[in-house]
Design an enzyme around this catalytic site. Structure first.
Site, PDB file in Angstrom:
ATOM      1  N   GLY A  20       0.837  -1.200   0.000  1.00 41.12           N
ATOM      2  CA  GLY A  20       0.000   0.000   0.000  1.00 41.12           C
ATOM      3  C   GLY A  20       0.869   1.245   0.000  1.00 41.12           C
ATOM      4  CD  GLU A  43       7.049  -5.642  -2.136  1.00 40.66           C
ATOM      5  OE1 GLU A  43       7.522  -4.627  -2.693  1.00 40.66           O
ATOM      6  OE2 GLU A  43       7.557  -6.764  -2.223  1.00 40.66           O
ATOM      7  CB  CYS A  74       3.177  -0.212  -7.214  1.00 39.95           C
ATOM      8  SG  CYS A  74       3.357  -1.892  -7.803  1.00 39.95           S
TER       9      CYS A  74
HETATM   10  P1  NAD Z   1      -3.360   2.456   1.431  1.00 42.04           P
HETATM   11  O1  NAD Z   1      -2.044   2.481   2.098  1.00 42.04           O
HETATM   12  O2  NAD Z   1      -4.270   3.600   1.598  1.00 42.04           O
HETATM   13  O3  NAD Z   1      -4.204   1.172   1.925  1.00 42.04           O
HETATM   14  C1  NAD Z   1      -3.724  -0.146   1.772  1.00 42.04           C
HETATM   15  C2  NAD Z   1      -4.382  -1.014   2.836  1.00 42.04           C
HETATM   16  O4  NAD Z   1      -3.911  -0.633   4.128  1.00 42.04           O
HETATM   17  C3  NAD Z   1      -5.892  -0.914   2.897  1.00 42.04           C
HETATM   18  O5  NAD Z   1      -6.408  -2.218   3.125  1.00 42.04           O
HETATM   19  C4  NAD Z   1      -6.120   0.013   4.097  1.00 42.04           C
HETATM   20  O6  NAD Z   1      -7.360  -0.192   4.726  1.00 42.04           O
HETATM   21  C5  NAD Z   1      -4.997  -0.409   5.023  1.00 42.04           C
HETATM   22  N1  NAD Z   1      -4.510   0.606   5.971  1.00 42.04           N
HETATM   23  C6  NAD Z   1      -4.401   1.936   5.789  1.00 42.04           C
HETATM   24  N2  NAD Z   1      -3.826   2.525   6.864  1.00 42.04           N
HETATM   25  C7  NAD Z   1      -3.529   1.522   7.736  1.00 42.04           C
HETATM   26  C8  NAD Z   1      -2.918   1.477   9.032  1.00 42.04           C
HETATM   27  N3  NAD Z   1      -2.460   2.578   9.644  1.00 42.04           N
HETATM   28  N4  NAD Z   1      -2.778   0.280   9.636  1.00 42.04           N
HETATM   29  C9  NAD Z   1      -3.190  -0.850   9.026  1.00 42.04           C
HETATM   30  N5  NAD Z   1      -3.802  -0.872   7.820  1.00 42.04           N
HETATM   31  C10 NAD Z   1      -3.966   0.303   7.178  1.00 42.04           C
HETATM   32  O7  NAD Z   1      -3.051   2.164  -0.118  1.00 42.04           O
HETATM   33  P2  NAD Z   1      -4.075   2.119  -1.335  1.00 42.04           P
HETATM   34  O8  NAD Z   1      -4.540   3.506  -1.640  1.00 42.04           O
HETATM   35  O9  NAD Z   1      -5.071   1.059  -1.113  1.00 42.04           O
HETATM   36  O10 NAD Z   1      -3.108   1.611  -2.527  1.00 42.04           O
HETATM   37  C11 NAD Z   1      -2.326   2.435  -3.315  1.00 42.04           C
HETATM   38  C12 NAD Z   1      -0.876   2.404  -2.854  1.00 42.04           C
HETATM   39  O11 NAD Z   1      -0.376   1.066  -2.898  1.00 42.04           O
HETATM   40  C13 NAD Z   1       0.044   3.203  -3.777  1.00 42.04           C
HETATM   41  O12 NAD Z   1       0.925   3.986  -3.001  1.00 42.04           O
HETATM   42  C14 NAD Z   1       0.812   2.118  -4.543  1.00 42.04           C
HETATM   43  O13 NAD Z   1       2.075   2.534  -5.024  1.00 42.04           O
HETATM   44  C15 NAD Z   1       0.918   1.048  -3.506  1.00 42.04           C
HETATM   45  N6  NAD Z   1       1.197  -0.259  -4.104  1.00 42.04           N
HETATM   46  C16 NAD Z   1       2.480  -0.783  -4.014  1.00 42.04           C
HETATM   47  C17 NAD Z   1       2.782  -2.007  -4.604  1.00 42.04           C
HETATM   48  C18 NAD Z   1       4.176  -2.585  -4.529  1.00 42.04           C
HETATM   49  O14 NAD Z   1       4.384  -3.712  -4.950  1.00 42.04           O
HETATM   50  N7  NAD Z   1       5.166  -1.851  -4.022  1.00 42.04           N
HETATM   51  C19 NAD Z   1       1.778  -2.719  -5.278  1.00 42.04           C
HETATM   52  C20 NAD Z   1       0.493  -2.169  -5.347  1.00 42.04           C
HETATM   53  C21 NAD Z   1       0.212  -0.941  -4.754  1.00 42.04           C
END
Ligand code: NAD
Length: 460
Positions: free
Chosen positions: A213, A235, A269
């Site tokens: 995320g 990641e 990503c």
């Molecule tokens: P996000 O970080 O907002 O949320 C991801 C997940 O984390 C969700 O299920 C959310 O409910 C949970 N979450 C959020 N805050 C949390 C906390 N404090 N504690 C525990 N859980 C929490 O991300 P998003 O908007 O869903 O996804 C987009 C992001 O993901 C982009 O930054 C993208 O680059 C990244 N991403 C990275 C990869 C990689 O392989 N590096 C792959 C896909 C997406």
């Protein structure tokens, strides 16, 4: 156009980002129940860890056939709640299905014990599951991301609690139900909700957090994980550069660049978010980008002509539009796109004259924008490409010797030379700097889900 406006806190609604219509709902997991869910996952550990990795891999394999048989129906659900074209939704499901057999075997083989002998000592290196793993995943590949995380975690000997994105709960719920047709009770559970549920999970009696995320959420999770020294696989986000130098095959570079910046509406990503183009070839490259751009019409996931869907939510669109506006105010020139569009739809855009005073060149965009900066040579391109806190992927197109040299100077986890970042089978998916902490995929990545334990005896 409606966007997500939950009115009932016991229910998590999932809306079609193209129309604002309700696709379906799941019950929200009350935070007060998370302790019991974790206790159940801990109770399921001994029997699950008593099996060999290969037994665990084999238990999961039939799920691949179910995914394959239901690929069309599940792909439609995925596209309806995430927005990507139907062919890509179906492709995401069938891709996971088709790799289930050999990937499960790859994980099982990677976590087999290894024996080393020297100086009269025989040591066995065991790769054990850590315990309970929280698999917290985003919405951009709402089936692939849970799949990438849950399968290796389980085969390595962890029990898993999945916390999918609140934007795309329906497809993740179906996926977990499918795996649970074959798994013992308690080995895999799901928690639905927003970050409160994720935070409660991270704070609980778990042992490993495998998170994909945003960087911000990753930093919060890392801080929370310090209490209990929970193991982490993070990641995170990125700002991937593409360098295009004199001597590059500009047709191939333009084809790759447009596709990699715009597919999935830029919500990948490893999307190319910054282009550093040598001045001597820039005009020709831009005209090829513009030609290629015509292959990316925008539309609803059911529109067969469309190759780009909407942004997943209004906030995401507003963020991208604000970055484009900031760039224009600071001197960027619109080459194509930037047309007003309704709802969550956004017009893919090419911007020239970009520089690092603009948010769009420094802060993750996660939208369909090609941002071009002019450089005089490879050294300037490398310096600018490395001028970021991130480091997931990077790509260099140019004459091979020069492109390889530039690639070796880039700070990123995965670098493509005259191609995308995808590596040979067995290579890890890995980010540098703020794009990651630990990694997954390939035998090295599968072992990140394991505690290493060394047992040594005298061998004489
Ligand atoms: P996000 O970080 O907002 O949320 C991801 C997940 O984390 C969700 O299920 C959310 O409910 C949970 N979450 C959020 N805050 C949390 C906390 N404090 N504690 C525990 N859980 C929490 O991300 P998003 O908007 O869903 O996804 C987009 C992001 O993901 C982009 O930054 C993208 O680059 C990244 N991403 C990275 C990869 C990689 O392989 N590096 C792959 C896909 C997406």
């Amino acid at each position: 156009m409606t966007t997500k406006t939950p009115t009932d806190t016991t229910v998590l609604n999932s809306y079609n980002p193209s129309t604002g219509q309700l696709v379906g709902s799941v019950p929200v997991t009350p935070v007060s129940q998370i302790e019991d869910i974790i206790a159940k996952a801990n109770a399921a550990l001994p029997a699950w860890q008593a099996m060999t990795p290969q037994q665990r891999a084999d238990i999961l394999k039939p799920a691949g056939k179910v995914l394959a048989d239901r690929a069309e129906e599940l792909g439609k659900l995925l596209s309806l709640e995430q927005g990507k074209p139907l062919a890509e939704g179906i492709g995401e499901v069938s891709g996971c299905a088709s790799r289930m057999d050999w990937e499960n075997d790859e994980v099982a083989s990677a976590v087999q014990p290894e024996i080393l002998k020297s100086d009269g000592i025989e040591s066995t290196i065991h790769y054990d599951g850590y315990g309970v793993c929280a698999a917290i995943t985003p919405w951009n590949f709402p089936l692939l991301m849970p799949h990438w995380t849950i399968i290796p975690a389980l085969i390595a000997g962890n029990t898993v609690i999945s916390k999918p994105s609140e934007q795309t709960p329906l497809i993740a719920d179906e996926y977990v139900k499918i795996l649970n047709q074959f798994l013992p009770d308690g080995v895999l559970q799901i928690v639905h909700g927003e970050d409160d549920q994720g935070k409660a999970l991270v704070a609980g009696d778990i042992h490993l957090i495998a998170f994909t995320g945003s960087k911000n959420a990753g930093q919060h999770i890392m801080a929370a994980a310090a209490n209990g020294l929970k193991r982490l696989i993070l990641e995170l986000g990125s700002k991937d550069p593409m360098i295009v130098l004199q001597g590059a095959d500009l047709d191939k570079a333009a084809k790759f660049g447009v596709n990699n910046a715009i597919r999935n509406c830029g919500q990948v990503c490893v999307s190319t978010e910054r282009f550093y183009v040598q001045d001597s070839i820039k005009a020709e490259f831009i005209s090829k980008l513009a030609e290629e751009f015509k292959n990316f019409p925008v539309g609803d996931c059911n529109d067969e002509a469309a190759t780009v869907g909407p942004m997943v939510m209004r906030e995401q669109k507003d963020h991208v539009v604000a970055q484009i506006q900031d760039a224009i105010t600071k001197g960027a020139k619109v080459i194509l796109g930037n047309e007003p569009m309704d709802g969550n739809f956004i017009s893919p855009t090419i911007l020239d004259n970009c520089n690092h005073s603009m948010d769009i060149m420094t802060v993750e965009t996660f939208g369909p924008v090609i941002c071009i900066a002019t450089v005089k040579d490879a050294d300037e391109a490398v310096a600018l490409a490395n001028d970021t806190e991130y480091g997931l992927g990077a790509v260099v197109y140019g004459e091979e010797t020069i492109a390889r040299k530039a690639a070796n100077q880039l700070t990123a986890g995965m670098i493509g030379v005259n191609k995308g970042i995808g590596g040979a089978t067995g290579t890890p998916w890995v980010g540098a700097r703020h794009s990651g902490f630990s990694y997954h995929k390939g035998p090295m990545g599968h072992r990140q889900f394991c505690q290493v334990r060394v047992v040594s005896i005298n061998a004489e």
